[in-house]
Design a protein around this motif. Structure first.
Motif, PDB file in Angstrom:
ATOM      1  N   LYS A   1     -33.674  27.506 -16.264  1.00  0.00           N
ATOM      2  CA  LYS A   1     -34.932  27.105 -16.900  1.00  0.00           C
ATOM      3  C   LYS A   1     -35.386  25.791 -16.284  1.00  0.00           C
ATOM      4  N   ILE A   2     -36.701  25.638 -16.135  1.00  0.00           N
ATOM      5  CA  ILE A   2     -37.276  24.424 -15.564  1.00  0.00           C
ATOM      6  C   ILE A   2     -38.278  23.847 -16.565  1.00  0.00           C
ATOM      7  N   SER A   3     -38.050  22.626 -16.980  1.00  0.00           N
ATOM      8  CA  SER A   3     -39.017  21.928 -17.827  1.00  0.00           C
ATOM      9  C   SER A   3     -39.489  20.682 -17.092  1.00  0.00           C
ATOM     10  N   TYR A   4     -40.725  20.281 -17.344  1.00  0.00           N
ATOM     11  CA  TYR A   4     -41.269  19.146 -16.590  1.00  0.00           C
ATOM     12  C   TYR A   4     -42.360  18.422 -17.381  1.00  0.00           C
ATOM     13  N   THR A   5     -42.595  17.192 -16.986  1.00  0.00           N
ATOM     14  CA  THR A   5     -43.743  16.413 -17.444  1.00  0.00           C
ATOM     15  C   THR A   5     -44.447  15.877 -16.198  1.00  0.00           C
ATOM     16  N   MET A   6     -45.691  15.479 -16.358  1.00  0.00           N
ATOM     17  CA  MET A   6     -46.471  14.986 -15.219  1.00  0.00           C
ATOM     18  C   MET A   6     -47.095  13.633 -15.539  1.00  0.00           C
ATOM     19  N   SER A   7     -47.320  12.866 -14.497  1.00  0.00           N
ATOM     20  CA  SER A   7     -48.077  11.621 -14.618  1.00  0.00           C
ATOM     21  C   SER A   7     -48.859  11.408 -13.331  1.00  0.00           C
ATOM     22  N   THR A   8     -49.878  10.575 -13.404  1.00  0.00           N
ATOM     23  CA  THR A   8     -50.701  10.306 -12.227  1.00  0.00           C
ATOM     24  C   THR A   8     -50.748   8.808 -11.945  1.00  0.00           C
ATOM     25  N   SER A   9     -50.945   8.495 -10.690  1.00  0.00           N
ATOM     26  CA  SER A   9     -51.106   7.112 -10.262  1.00  0.00           C
ATOM     27  C   SER A   9     -52.318   7.053  -9.337  1.00  0.00           C
ATOM     28  N   SER A  10     -53.242   6.157  -9.635  1.00  0.00           N
ATOM     29  CA  SER A  10     -54.479   6.062  -8.850  1.00  0.00           C
ATOM     30  C   SER A  10     -54.553   4.726  -8.117  1.00  0.00           C
TER      31      SER A  10
ATOM     32  N   THR B   1     -67.077   0.871   1.984  1.00  0.00           N
ATOM     33  CA  THR B   1     -66.724   2.189   1.450  1.00  0.00           C
ATOM     34  C   THR B   1     -65.447   2.079   0.637  1.00  0.00           C
ATOM     35  N   THR B   2     -65.456   2.646  -0.550  1.00  0.00           N
ATOM     36  CA  THR B   2     -64.277   2.654  -1.416  1.00  0.00           C
ATOM     37  C   THR B   2     -63.720   4.078  -1.489  1.00  0.00           C
ATOM     38  N   ILE B   3     -62.436   4.220  -1.181  1.00  0.00           N
ATOM     39  CA  ILE B   3     -61.777   5.518  -1.209  1.00  0.00           C
ATOM     40  C   ILE B   3     -60.725   5.512  -2.309  1.00  0.00           C
ATOM     41  N   ALA B   4     -60.864   6.441  -3.250  1.00  0.00           N
ATOM     42  CA  ALA B   4     -59.915   6.553  -4.358  1.00  0.00           C
ATOM     43  C   ALA B   4     -58.871   7.617  -4.035  1.00  0.00           C
ATOM     44  N   ASN B   5     -57.629   7.315  -4.359  1.00  0.00           N
ATOM     45  CA  ASN B   5     -56.534   8.254  -4.110  1.00  0.00           C
ATOM     46  C   ASN B   5     -55.721   8.427  -5.387  1.00  0.00           C
ATOM     47  N   THR B   6     -55.543   9.672  -5.805  1.00  0.00           N
ATOM     48  CA  THR B   6     -54.768   9.970  -7.004  1.00  0.00           C
ATOM     49  C   THR B   6     -53.524  10.755  -6.624  1.00  0.00           C
ATOM     50  N   GLN B   7     -52.359  10.253  -7.015  1.00  0.00           N
ATOM     51  CA  GLN B   7     -51.083  10.893  -6.716  1.00  0.00           C
ATOM     52  C   GLN B   7     -50.500  11.487  -7.998  1.00  0.00           C
ATOM     53  N   MET B   8     -50.102  12.761  -7.946  1.00  0.00           N
ATOM     54  CA  MET B   8     -49.498  13.421  -9.099  1.00  0.00           C
ATOM     55  C   MET B   8     -47.980  13.386  -8.953  1.00  0.00           C
ATOM     56  N   TYR B   9     -47.293  13.005 -10.047  1.00  0.00           N
ATOM     57  CA  TYR B   9     -45.833  12.948 -10.050  1.00  0.00           C
ATOM     58  C   TYR B   9     -45.290  13.952 -11.062  1.00  0.00           C
ATOM     59  N   TYR B  10     -44.201  14.627 -10.673  1.00  0.00           N
ATOM     60  CA  TYR B  10     -43.566  15.631 -11.524  1.00  0.00           C
ATOM     61  C   TYR B  10     -42.141  15.180 -11.860  1.00  0.00           C
ATOM     62  N   TYR B  11     -41.814  15.226 -13.145  1.00  0.00           N
ATOM     63  CA  TYR B  11     -40.492  14.824 -13.600  1.00  0.00           C
ATOM     64  C   TYR B  11     -39.798  16.060 -14.183  1.00  0.00           C
ATOM     65  N   TYR B  12     -38.819  16.571 -13.435  1.00  0.00           N
ATOM     66  CA  TYR B  12     -38.193  17.849 -13.771  1.00  0.00           C
ATOM     67  C   TYR B  12     -36.830  17.679 -14.431  1.00  0.00           C
ATOM     68  N   ASN B  13     -36.510  18.654 -15.282  1.00  0.00           N
ATOM     69  CA  ASN B  13     -35.151  18.906 -15.728  1.00  0.00           C
ATOM     70  C   ASN B  13     -34.860  20.357 -15.386  1.00  0.00           C
ATOM     71  N   VAL B  14     -33.846  20.575 -14.573  1.00  0.00           N
ATOM     72  CA  VAL B  14     -33.479  21.934 -14.174  1.00  0.00           C
ATOM     73  C   VAL B  14     -32.175  22.306 -14.880  1.00  0.00           C
ATOM     74  N   TYR B  15     -32.226  23.378 -15.684  1.00  0.00           N
ATOM     75  CA  TYR B  15     -31.061  23.858 -16.428  1.00  0.00           C
ATOM     76  C   TYR B  15     -30.545  25.125 -15.739  1.00  0.00           C
ATOM     77  N   PHE B  16     -29.248  25.154 -15.494  1.00  0.00           N
ATOM     78  CA  PHE B  16     -28.667  26.228 -14.689  1.00  0.00           C
ATOM     79  C   PHE B  16     -27.399  26.732 -15.372  1.00  0.00           C
TER      80      PHE B  16
END
Length: 282
Positions: free
Chosen positions: A191-200, A226-241
């Motif tokens: 089973k894989i459970s996860y949460t997400m967060s973003t950093s801009s 010129t202003t360039i915005a960058n958004t990074q998505m982060y995934y925090y996993y728990n893998v149950y095996f």
């Protein structure tokens, strides 16, 4: 006067130690079947429910035992809850469980629940992708898991579908029933459970040009930024095996990937598989 000061200091130390002991009190842990963990103080256990309170609260909360996989008590004792006894699992197709012909030394990969822990939403596409990834890893390493044979993925999913089982209710189905339905004596249940967060982040770049007049005076003109915005998505996993053989759990591990990338869970699956009892290094 000195005696009073000494007594006051001793009392202060006693209060501090007592407060620390209270704050560091061990709690009972309730491990639910959806892999969430509740920490608190259990006050009552019956055939139907478990009653507990959260730290710092007096309100008693009732939880149905069908949702509980195990309780780790503060004393160090553990209690496992077996859904096969008084099981609430009912196949969607009426009638008894369909029993497939048993094929010894065969291992099946179950659908992999892929759950967002923030909203408890499950992705069917990712569940199939994770199941397929594990299946292919076993095939690639067939020489390392000999004499086990991997059950064809289409066969596994077809038999589960006929029994009314998918990634939504796979955790509610006893392993003994799954072995009978699939006709295998080895099972991998992950089973894989996860949460997400973003950093801009934002970066601004500027440019300009200059012109020279007839009297050799420099005049600055045409400034740009010129202003360039960058958004990074982060995934925090728990893998149950978990791995089962003849209805007995022979391997159970939980791992968090080192990186927080979208596909980092794959690295954890590979790591856990190579350290499982069925894997032999060549």
């Amino acid at each position: 006067m000195k005696i009073k000061k000494v007594i006051a200091v001793i009392l202060m130390l006693f209060v501090s130690v007592f407060g620390f002991a209270q704050g560091g009190k061990k709690l009972d842990k309730i491990i639910k079947r959806d892999y969430t963990i509740i920490e608190g103080t259990i006050s009552k256990i019956s055939d139907q429910t478990v009653e507990y309170s959260l730290p710092g609260e007096a309100i008693q909360i009732s939880l149905d035992v069908s949702q509980i996989a195990r309780i780790d008590f503060a004393s160090g004792r553990s209690q496992t809850f077996d859904v096969s006894a008084g099981s609430t699992y009912i196949p969607s197709a009426p009638g008894p469980i369909s029993v497939a012909e048993m094929k010894p030394n065969t291992i099946a990969v179950l659908p992999v629940p892929y759950v967002n822990s923030d909203n408890m939403q499950s992705s069917e596409d990712m569940s199939k992708f994770a199941q397929n990834d594990m299946y292919n890893k076993l095939l690639d390493k067939s020489a390392n898991i000999f004499p086990l044979t991997v059950q064809d993925l289409r066969t596994t999913n077809s038999l589960l579908h006929k029994a009314g089982i998918d990634h939504h209710n796979i955790d509610e189905t006893p392993i003994a029933d799954l072995e009978k339905i699939l006709g295998v004596d080895n099972i991998i249940a992950a089973k894989i459970s996860y949460t997400m967060s973003t950093s801009s982040t934002a970066s601004t770049y500027g440019s300009g040009s200059t012109t020279i007049s007839n009297n050799d005076k420099k005049i600055k003109s045409n400034d740009y930024s010129t202003t360039i915005a960058n958004t990074q998505m982060y995934y925090y996993y728990n893998v149950y095996f978990d791995m089962y053989k003849n209805n007995t759990k022979i391997y159970s591990q939980t791992r968090k990937p080192f990186l927080n990338l979208k596909d980092s869970w794959i690295d954890s699956i590979t790591y856990l598989l190579k350290r499982s009892p069925i894997y032999i290094k060549k």
